[in-house]
Enzyme design. Sequence first.
Site, PDB file in Angstrom:
ATOM      1  N   ASP A 187       0.864  -1.173   0.000  1.00  0.00           N
ATOM      2  CA  ASP A 187       0.000   0.000   0.000  1.00  0.00           C
ATOM      3  C   ASP A 187       0.901   1.224   0.000  1.00  0.00           C
ATOM      4  O   ASP A 187       1.732   1.376   0.892  1.00  0.00           O
ATOM      5  CB  ASP A 187      -0.880   0.020   1.263  1.00  0.00           C
ATOM      6  CG  ASP A 187      -1.955  -1.063   1.219  1.00  0.00           C
ATOM      7  OD1 ASP A 187      -2.216  -1.595   0.129  1.00  0.00           O
ATOM      8  OD2 ASP A 187      -2.517  -1.387   2.289  1.00  0.00           O
ATOM      9  N   ASP A 197     -13.937  -5.754  -2.422  1.00  0.00           N
ATOM     10  CA  ASP A 197     -13.879  -5.689  -0.958  1.00  0.00           C
ATOM     11  C   ASP A 197     -15.178  -6.306  -0.455  1.00  0.00           C
ATOM     12  O   ASP A 197     -16.262  -5.796  -0.743  1.00  0.00           O
ATOM     13  CB  ASP A 197     -13.775  -4.232  -0.484  1.00  0.00           C
ATOM     14  CG  ASP A 197     -12.448  -3.606  -0.876  1.00  0.00           C
ATOM     15  OD1 ASP A 197     -11.495  -4.373  -1.145  1.00  0.00           O
ATOM     16  OD2 ASP A 197     -12.360  -2.367  -0.917  1.00  0.00           O
TER      17      ASP A 197
END
Lengths: 201, 253
Positions: B11, B130
């Site tokens: 990330d 997600d």
Amino acid sequence: MIAIIDYGVGNIKNVYTAFNNLGFDAVITSEKALIDKSSAIILPGVGAFKDAMDNLYKHHLVNCIRENVDKGKLLFGICLGMQLLFEKSHEDGEWNGLGLLEGEIVRFDDSLKVPHMGWNKLIKAKDDEIVKGINNGEYVYFVHSYYLKAKNKDDIVAFSDYGVKVPAIVRRDNIIGMQFHPEKSGKTGMKLLKNIEEMIK
Amino acid sequence: MLTKRIIPCLDVDKGRVVKGKKFKDIKDVADPVELAKYYSKNGADELVFYDITASNEDRDIFIDVVERTAENINIPFAIGGGIRSIEDFSKVLRAGADKVSINSAAVKRPELITEAALKFGSQCVVLSMDIKKNGQSWDVYINGGRINTGLNAVEWAIKGEGLGAGEIVLNSIDSDGVKQGYSIEITRRISEIVKIPVVASGGAGKKEDFLEVLKIGKADAALAASVFHYKEIEIKDLKEYLYKNGVEVRRDF
């Protein structure tokens, strides 16, 4: 100098970077004059077969490639670039390729996960200077939904097993193809590209 | 046969690798290019970079990270986060990425999957989902796990495949950063139903978790972040362990 052919498809920068990191003098080009002057031609390719052929014609590169190959210059097709070397593809229709080698490109059986995506083992079908220093079972990175049905078994240097025998490296004289991405295949990929370099010298 | 893949996920925020828990509590970890080089040399089969920045200025820093990464590694890598248009695809692919993953943008405009697949090929279009379990149903969330779209995860996966996605990443919001194992049941259900590769994400804490999701969960690849970033698990050791337990992995690197 080797010419990496730019015909408006796919991401060819990574191919350039890999050759560059190995110390090759490489250029990305679609200019006939430069290609004619080069010591070898790389035909990269990602995307659809028909678009790629259309683009080669649009850039007036089909005859240019043929002429250079006829003169004995090394031509190296990567992934879709390898498929383009053959007579015909059945990707969403039926399209003619460069026809430099004999065989057709067909889709994987639906019983398999498609694309054939990831690392698979190279199995040598014969000895060749391209696979010098490569052991059976070394892994290379594949991403493709169609594969080669070769007419001449003798053209196949190495294959991988994905339900069917997938030709991974092909060669006839000065024409070479790799179905996987050597530039994305870690150490093994670099060894293969180095072998190509030896062949150009 | 094709190996199962191990994929570290980085990330990236303002040019640095960071890591959070359940999409929150962000911590600084490392330089992305250095970390990518380390993973590339130490057994990672692929990498994923998620751009978690918001501003355009930071977006340019991210593109620079992508370019420098492409110059320094020779394994495939994917980009995700903030991809909304064909232009965004072009930008990161030109910078050297091999695949692009889309999440919220695909929910808002599913045709983006088809347009990208036609232009760049299915192999570089990754549908990232997600997901979170509500009662008996797994729902698809967007905007970093904040909004429940009401879409059913299994149905969305099937639709995404039909639209032209070449791969699916399942991020389990409940498992993310908690290190209690992947969400096995939903991974298996989706992996059995679609004909494209499925990558499990969220929940890796120990080697056994990887084994479970690759074997029982039938995932084609397992993605993880902090266990690799903090060197709690070395990929080399993980692969030895997986191999000894009957999972085909690439061990020569």
